[in-house]
Design a protein around this motif. Structure first.
Motif, PDB file in Angstrom:
ATOM      1  N   LEU A 159      40.394 -20.470 -17.856  1.00  0.00           N
ATOM      2  CA  LEU A 159      40.476 -20.830 -18.521  1.00  0.00           C
ATOM      3  C   LEU A 159      39.001 -22.422 -18.412  1.00  0.00           C
ATOM      4  N   GLY A 160      39.811 -22.914 -17.808  1.00  0.00           N
ATOM      5  CA  GLY A 160      38.864 -24.221 -17.421  1.00  0.00           C
ATOM      6  C   GLY A 160      37.543 -23.915 -17.005  1.00  0.00           C
ATOM      7  N   THR A 161      36.570 -22.979 -16.171  1.00  0.00           N
ATOM      8  CA  THR A 161      35.705 -22.650 -15.735  1.00  0.00           C
ATOM      9  C   THR A 161      34.787 -21.626 -17.428  1.00  0.00           C
ATOM     10  N   GLN A 162      35.847 -21.069 -17.927  1.00  0.00           N
ATOM     11  CA  GLN A 162      34.769 -20.842 -19.169  1.00  0.00           C
ATOM     12  C   GLN A 162      34.767 -21.999 -20.599  1.00  0.00           C
ATOM     13  N   LEU A 163      35.648 -22.902 -20.055  1.00  0.00           N
ATOM     14  CA  LEU A 163      35.793 -24.427 -21.270  1.00  0.00           C
ATOM     15  C   LEU A 163      34.354 -25.170 -20.866  1.00  0.00           C
ATOM     16  N   GLN A 164      34.229 -25.212 -19.588  1.00  0.00           N
ATOM     17  CA  GLN A 164      33.252 -25.963 -18.737  1.00  0.00           C
ATOM     18  C   GLN A 164      32.195 -24.855 -19.128  1.00  0.00           C
ATOM     19  N   ALA A 165      32.175 -23.369 -19.386  1.00  0.00           N
ATOM     20  CA  ALA A 165      30.129 -23.278 -19.402  1.00  0.00           C
ATOM     21  C   ALA A 165      30.191 -23.536 -21.200  1.00  0.00           C
ATOM     22  N   ARG A 166      31.634 -23.360 -21.960  1.00  0.00           N
ATOM     23  CA  ARG A 166      31.021 -23.021 -23.437  1.00  0.00           C
ATOM     24  C   ARG A 166      30.756 -25.052 -23.494  1.00  0.00           C
ATOM     25  N   ILE A 167      30.903 -25.796 -22.827  1.00  0.00           N
ATOM     26  CA  ILE A 167      30.549 -27.367 -23.274  1.00  0.00           C
ATOM     27  C   ILE A 167      29.208 -27.467 -22.440  1.00  0.00           C
ATOM     28  N   LEU A 168      29.382 -26.851 -21.817  1.00  0.00           N
ATOM     29  CA  LEU A 168      27.507 -27.421 -21.248  1.00  0.00           C
ATOM     30  C   LEU A 168      26.658 -26.710 -22.484  1.00  0.00           C
ATOM     31  N   GLU A 169      27.235 -24.828 -22.361  1.00  0.00           N
ATOM     32  CA  GLU A 169      26.233 -25.194 -23.392  1.00  0.00           C
ATOM     33  C   GLU A 169      25.865 -25.431 -25.060  1.00  0.00           C
ATOM     34  N   LEU A 170      26.064 -26.107 -24.764  1.00  0.00           N
ATOM     35  CA  LEU A 170      26.611 -26.897 -26.276  1.00  0.00           C
ATOM     36  C   LEU A 170      26.348 -28.165 -25.969  1.00  0.00           C
ATOM     37  N   ALA A 171      26.324 -28.649 -24.601  1.00  0.00           N
ATOM     38  CA  ALA A 171      25.490 -30.270 -24.816  1.00  0.00           C
ATOM     39  C   ALA A 171      24.210 -29.205 -24.505  1.00  0.00           C
ATOM     40  N   GLY A 172      23.738 -28.537 -24.572  1.00  0.00           N
ATOM     41  CA  GLY A 172      21.963 -27.774 -24.172  1.00  0.00           C
ATOM     42  C   GLY A 172      21.370 -28.261 -25.514  1.00  0.00           C
ATOM     43  N   ARG A 173      22.401 -27.401 -26.590  1.00  0.00           N
ATOM     44  CA  ARG A 173      21.996 -28.102 -27.931  1.00  0.00           C
ATOM     45  C   ARG A 173      22.605 -28.586 -28.846  1.00  0.00           C
ATOM     46  N   ASP A 174      22.802 -29.901 -28.197  1.00  0.00           N
ATOM     47  CA  ASP A 174      24.036 -31.272 -29.105  1.00  0.00           C
ATOM     48  C   ASP A 174      23.548 -32.092 -27.812  1.00  0.00           C
ATOM     49  N   PRO A 175      22.273 -32.853 -28.031  1.00  0.00           N
ATOM     50  CA  PRO A 175      22.565 -34.404 -27.069  1.00  0.00           C
ATOM     51  C   PRO A 175      23.248 -35.263 -27.563  1.00  0.00           C
ATOM     52  N   ARG A 176      24.472 -35.213 -28.060  1.00  0.00           N
ATOM     53  CA  ARG A 176      25.126 -36.032 -28.249  1.00  0.00           C
ATOM     54  C   ARG A 176      25.990 -35.807 -27.382  1.00  0.00           C
ATOM     55  N   ILE A 177      26.539 -34.699 -26.448  1.00  0.00           N
ATOM     56  CA  ILE A 177      26.784 -34.241 -25.180  1.00  0.00           C
ATOM     57  C   ILE A 177      26.780 -34.498 -24.083  1.00  0.00           C
ATOM     58  N   THR A 178      26.586 -35.438 -23.259  1.00  0.00           N
ATOM     59  CA  THR A 178      26.140 -35.340 -22.055  1.00  0.00           C
ATOM     60  C   THR A 178      27.118 -34.277 -20.637  1.00  0.00           C
ATOM     61  N   GLY A 179      28.158 -33.991 -20.633  1.00  0.00           N
ATOM     62  CA  GLY A 179      28.376 -33.024 -19.632  1.00  0.00           C
ATOM     63  C   GLY A 179      30.022 -33.053 -19.572  1.00  0.00           C
TER      64      GLY A 179
END
Length: 426
Positions: free
Chosen positions: A327-347
């Motif tokens: 779940l940690g790996t999947q969550l990180q992938a989701r957040i990074l995918e979202l960060a690619g679309r939303d510059p307010r999230i940096t990592g």
């Protein structure tokens, strides 16, 4: 005294419970204000969800700050607590109990501790680190090393190991001899150890309170090699990272062959029941405290030990360590995918189900407030980092619901931050 007679007239909320406003007022009149104003008054929990006094439901993404490993009201925890409470709750440490002995053996087994190792039970993480501090003192060496941005607790010895000046300053002078080094700087560590008078180096594998900052494998291996070379103890504070939180029983086990001299535990060890532990590895570290040199009234009581055994058993039987890794790996992938679309999230950083989401602006506290309004509980580890440490029973779908909501939470946080700025200007 009846419910309506307590502290004067009581307004009743849902199902006969006093309403949130009344309870918050009573809190402010009866509690010392070290925690500030409570965000909500919670009255019930089940699984990964809790409910407040007004009946609103929340997805718990913080788990009591990495404590509620099995969520709320888990049947295995309830059963173990109920059964043990019917036989023996507490005895003094003049006596031993089967549950205490079994738990110590189980922890040594999970830690892969060598012959001659030992366990001392405590009630909390700060108490575990106090014991570790005293073990370091018993080496006879005057200096103890800790890291910048470290957090090891609020009692005086643990506070001496904690770097944040705002926590330290009101209570100085603190126990002396502690020096702080920059995390990840191997050259600084080697230079500090070189004189040969360092008792111990104290590290968190992931600095949780600092913003979920993992130490690198290279640095941790260097810490082990250098402390061994210079005769200093390596003390790993696994209070937040231990007991399956990162997808390993203990976070340092992700690095093959790495073993500390002392490890401190608490939080997830009791799944919500207050219990902590200090593990000493090998006869040298174990022999540093002799009879009468340390103690505790409640540490290792049979009720806490029984609950902890149930937590450890369920984590193993239900495959929750592997689940935390996945779940940690999947969550990180989701957040990074979202960060690619939303510059307010940096990592995002962390391991298993201890994750820090980094933001471009220092609006994490406002995001936490917005999340509560939308039914999510999380934490701002620092002004630009959101910390997630949910129960290890959480589902991928539940984590996904938060990721989907995050852009709207950021929108609300930005509006709140802008409103505050406008108010300051006016």
């Amino acid at each position: 005294m009846s419910e309506t007679q307590t502290q004067g007239t009581t307004t009743q909320g849902r199902a006969g419970t006093p309403d949130a406003q009344d309870l918050a007022g009573r809190y402010s009149h009866s509690m010392i204000g070290v925690f500030g104003t409570p965000q909500r008054v919670l009255v019930r929990g089940e699984g990964t969800h809790v409910w407040d006094a007004d009946g609103k439901e929340y997805l718990d993404l913080l788990g009591g700050i990495a404590v509620n490993a099995l969520g709320h009201a888990h049947p295995d925890v309830v059963a173990a607590m109920t059964k043990q409470a019917g036989t023996l709750v507490h005895v003094s440490n003049f006596f031993a109990t089967p549950t205490q002995i079994e738990l110590a053996e189980r922890l040594l087994e999970l830690a892969k501790a060598p012959e001659g190792s030992g366990v001392f039970f405590t009630n909390s993480g700060t108490e575990s680190n106090e014991a570790a501090f005293k073990i370091a003192r018993r080496t006879g060496r005057p200096r103890i090393l800790a890291l910048e941005k470290s957090f090891h607790g609020r009692t005086m010895g643990a506070l001496a190991l904690t770097h944040k000046e705002a926590y330290r300053a009101p209570f100085e002078p603190l126990p002396g001899g502690v020096e702080f080094l920059p995390a990840g700087d191997t050259a600084a560590l080697e230079a500090a150890l070189a004189p040969g008078d360092v008792a111990a180096l104290v590290l968190e594998p992931i600095q949780g309170e600092a913003g979920v900052l993992p130490l690198t494998e290279e640095y941790l291996r260097a810490a082990r090699e250098l402390t061994a070379r210079h005769g200093a103890l390596l003390i790993l504070d696994e209070v937040q990272t231990g007991v399956g939180r990162t997808g390993e029983w203990f976070a340092h086990q992700a690095i093959g062959g790495l073993q500390p001299d002392v490890m401190t535990l608490a939080k997830g060890l009791g799944g919500g029941f207050p219990i902590g532990a200090v593990l000493t590895f090998g006869e040298h570290a174990t022999g540093l405290l002799s009879p009468g040199q340390h103690g505790t009234t409640f540490g290792g009581n049979p009720l806490g030990a029984a609950v902890s055994l149930a937590v450890l058993g369920t984590l193993a039987e239900d495959g929750l360590l592997e689940k935390a890794r996945t779940l940690g790996t999947q969550l990180q992938a989701r957040i990074l995918e979202l960060a690619g679309r939303d510059p307010r999230i940096t990592g995002v950083r962390g391991a298993g189900l201890l994750q820090g989401i980094t933001l471009a602006a220092p609006i994490a506290p406002q995001v936490v407030v917005a999340a509560l309004e939308h039914g999510f509980i999380l934490n701002a580890a620092n002004p630009s980092t959101l910390r997630l440490a949910p129960p290890l029973i959480i589902t991928d779908e539940e984590l996904g619901s938060f990721v989907e909501a995050l852009p709207a939470l950021l929108d609300a946080a930005e509006r709140a931050a802008a409103s505050t700025t406008d108010e300051k200007r006016s």
